[in-house]
Design a protein around this motif. Structure first.
Motif, PDB file in Angstrom:
ATOM      1  N   LYS A   1       2.222  27.757  47.149  1.00 22.16           N
ATOM      2  CA  LYS A   1       3.243  28.319  46.265  1.00 22.16           C
ATOM      3  C   LYS A   1       4.030  29.366  47.026  1.00 22.16           C
ATOM      4  CE  LYS A   1       5.645  28.901  42.764  1.00 22.16           C
ATOM      5  NZ  LYS A   1       6.710  29.217  43.707  1.00 22.16           N
TER       6      LYS A   1
ATOM      7  N   LYS B   1       3.342  27.032  36.116  1.00 22.73           N
ATOM      8  CA  LYS B   1       4.779  27.179  35.866  1.00 22.73           C
ATOM      9  C   LYS B   1       5.083  27.078  34.367  1.00 22.73           C
ATOM     10  CE  LYS B   1       5.741  22.245  36.540  1.00 22.73           C
ATOM     11  NZ  LYS B   1       6.446  21.250  37.376  1.00 22.73           N
TER      12      LYS B   1
ATOM     13  N   TRP C   1      -1.543  27.139  40.125  1.00 20.68           N
ATOM     14  CA  TRP C   1      -0.267  26.481  40.398  1.00 20.68           C
ATOM     15  C   TRP C   1      -0.526  25.066  40.895  1.00 20.68           C
ATOM     16  CZ3 TRP C   1       4.363  28.410  39.149  1.00 20.68           C
ATOM     17  CH2 TRP C   1       4.425  29.775  38.829  1.00 20.68           C
ATOM     18  N   PRO C   2       0.387  24.106  40.627  1.00 21.92           N
ATOM     19  CA  PRO C   2       1.717  24.290  40.038  1.00 21.92           C
ATOM     20  C   PRO C   2       1.763  24.261  38.524  1.00 21.92           C
ATOM     21  CG  PRO C   2       1.474  22.049  40.788  1.00 21.92           C
ATOM     22  CD  PRO C   2       0.208  22.752  41.175  1.00 21.92           C
TER      23      PRO C   2
ATOM     24  N   THR D   1      12.578  25.947  44.566  1.00 19.50           N
ATOM     25  CA  THR D   1      11.300  26.595  44.292  1.00 19.50           C
ATOM     26  C   THR D   1      11.363  28.095  44.501  1.00 19.50           C
ATOM     27  OG1 THR D   1      10.582  26.270  46.569  1.00 19.50           O
ATOM     28  CG2 THR D   1      10.057  24.528  44.998  1.00 19.50           C
TER      29      THR D   1
ATOM     30  N   SER E   1       8.486  25.126  40.584  1.00 20.21           N
ATOM     31  CA  SER E   1       7.637  24.054  41.103  1.00 20.21           C
ATOM     32  C   SER E   1       6.930  24.533  42.345  1.00 20.21           C
ATOM     33  CB  SER E   1       8.473  22.811  41.418  1.00 20.21           C
ATOM     34  OG  SER E   1       9.388  23.092  42.454  1.00 20.21           O
ATOM     35  N   ILE E   2       6.069  23.683  42.874  1.00 25.93           N
ATOM     36  CA  ILE E   2       5.347  24.011  44.095  1.00 25.93           C
ATOM     37  C   ILE E   2       6.297  23.925  45.286  1.00 25.93           C
ATOM     38  CG2 ILE E   2       4.625  21.630  44.441  1.00 25.93           C
ATOM     39  CD1 ILE E   2       2.066  22.644  45.604  1.00 25.93           C
TER      40      ILE E   2
END
Length: 390
Positions: free
Chosen positions: A119, A45, A41-42, A267, A256-257
């Motif tokens: 995350k 995604k 991550w990110p 998120t 997203s992070i």
């Protein structure tokens, strides 16, 4: 009538879009390449985004993207209720907010202990009642309540804080004990049918031994995992009944992070629930198996430091009575073959470790057969004050 027919045909139109009609060989190659290149991550995604394109892409992702048990990666929301990696611990951290009585679980994105981002995985809110303490666990960073569509379970203690029960909204493979009538509820979500009920199933119990003599020392704890058979740690063993299908709604999942300093609402996990992803259940005979029992690894007394010590291999830096390591309390089956493998068996491995690294920062490392949800709930039990145990 024409409008009704157009509504009925809409899914077919979506399914037969230009994206859905890609040759299977080409689609498989694209997703395989993406899965191999976007491993953390990110950037991961993008793998989630592929699974949200249409049914064909989702099925292909289900075929290619492996579970955390095999890959060691958390990809979809369903990963939170699947066993962790067999090969090593999945490293996470918990950030506590004393002012709001909330706890947020993040996936670590690097080796640093005191990190400012991660995350977002799960959140919990502590509520003190007359006879117990309750922690509501949610996939939403801000909306932490049982009425939310992202509610996935809870942790409840007794009055002394010596016994905790972990409740899951979904039944385990052996149909563990359901909470008393009136505890179950129904969905309140636009994305899920309101007629689909969700229960409150007792899937695990965490017990802290009473300190009758009042001597100073580490806590002693036992965890009985009703939803995990003891045979899961035997060679060839597995955790039955784990969800394997991907949720239908993945548009908002892991977009997203998420920063641990200021959690962004964008998120969150998808609001899809686990009701449509529960795996197959085993027969009644499986329900008679002994549950997995975990116990804390006993620390040793360090004469020079004059304190109890455990080897956290650099993952814990602040001494605290909350720190612990869990190993299997059950022993390997008598007479079982011992293949030529490393000396440390699955029964000796640290399945979950939790410890303090800052004022309100704690690390949480878990592995097979625990899931992130189960590990998080066990760690939440350590935050409660236990005067009768210390």
């Amino acid at each position: 009538m024409a409008q009704l027919m157009s509504l009925q045909d809409q899914p077919v139109v979506i399914q037969n879009s230009r994206w859905a009609c890609l040759p299977p060989e080409l689609l498989r190659d694209v997703i395989k390449r993406l899965e191999a290149s976007e491993g953390t991550w990110p950037s991961r995604k993008h793998v989630v985004a592929c699974a949200a394109v249409c049914r064909t892409w989702r099925e292909m992702c289900q075929e290619i993207v492996r579970s955390p048990e095999l890959s060691g990666k958390i990809t979809f929301p369903v990963s939170l209720k699947q066993p962790g990696s067999r090969d090593g611990a999945i490293q996470c951290f918990i950030k506590r907010d004393k002012s709001n009585l909330t706890y947020h679980l993040f996936l670590s994105l690097g080796p640093a202990l005191l990190v400012e981002n991660g995350k977002f995985l799960l959140s919990a809110k502590r509520t003190r009642r007359t006879t117990c303490t309750e922690y509501v666990i949610s996939m939403d960073a801000d909306n932490i309540s049982r009425s939310s569509s992202t509610y996935i379970g809870k942790l409840r203690s007794n009055f002394l804080g010596t016994k905790f029960i972990i409740y899951d909204t979904q039944p385990p493979y052996n149909n563990a004990q359901l909470a008393p009538p009136g505890r179950s509820r129904r969905f309140n979500s636009k994305k899920v049918s309101p007629k689909v009920p969700t229960g409150s199933y007792n899937v695990a119990q965490v017990t802290y031994e009473l300190n009758v003599l009042g001597t100073r020392g580490p806590r002693r704890m036992h965890c009985t995992m009703h939803s995990i058979p003891a045979l899961s740690l035997e060679p060839g063993g597995s955790v039955p009944g784990q969800p394997e299908l991907l949720p239908r709604c993945l548009e908002d999942s892991f977009r997203s992070i998420s920063f641990s300093k200021s959690i962004d609402i964008s998120t969150e996990f998808s609001s899809s629930r686990f009701s449509d992803i529960v795996g197959p259940r085993e027969g009644d005979e499986e329900g008679k198996e002994r549950p997995l029992v975990l116990r804390n690894k006993a620390p040793r007394w360090h004469e020079q430091l004059q304190c109890w010590c455990l080897n956290f291999r650099g993952r814990v830096t602040v001494a605290s009575v909350k720190n612990f390591q869990l190993i299997a309390a059950t022993q390997p089956a008598a007479g079982a073959p011992t293949p030529s493998q490393p000396a440390q068996s699955d029964h000796d491995k640290i399945i979950l470790q939790f410890g303090k690294v800052g004022k309100d920062m704690f690390t949480m490392d878990y592995r097979y057969p625990l899931s992130a949800f189960q590990a998080f709930a066990i760690c939440l039990s350590s935050f409660d004050t236990k005067l009768a145990c210390e």
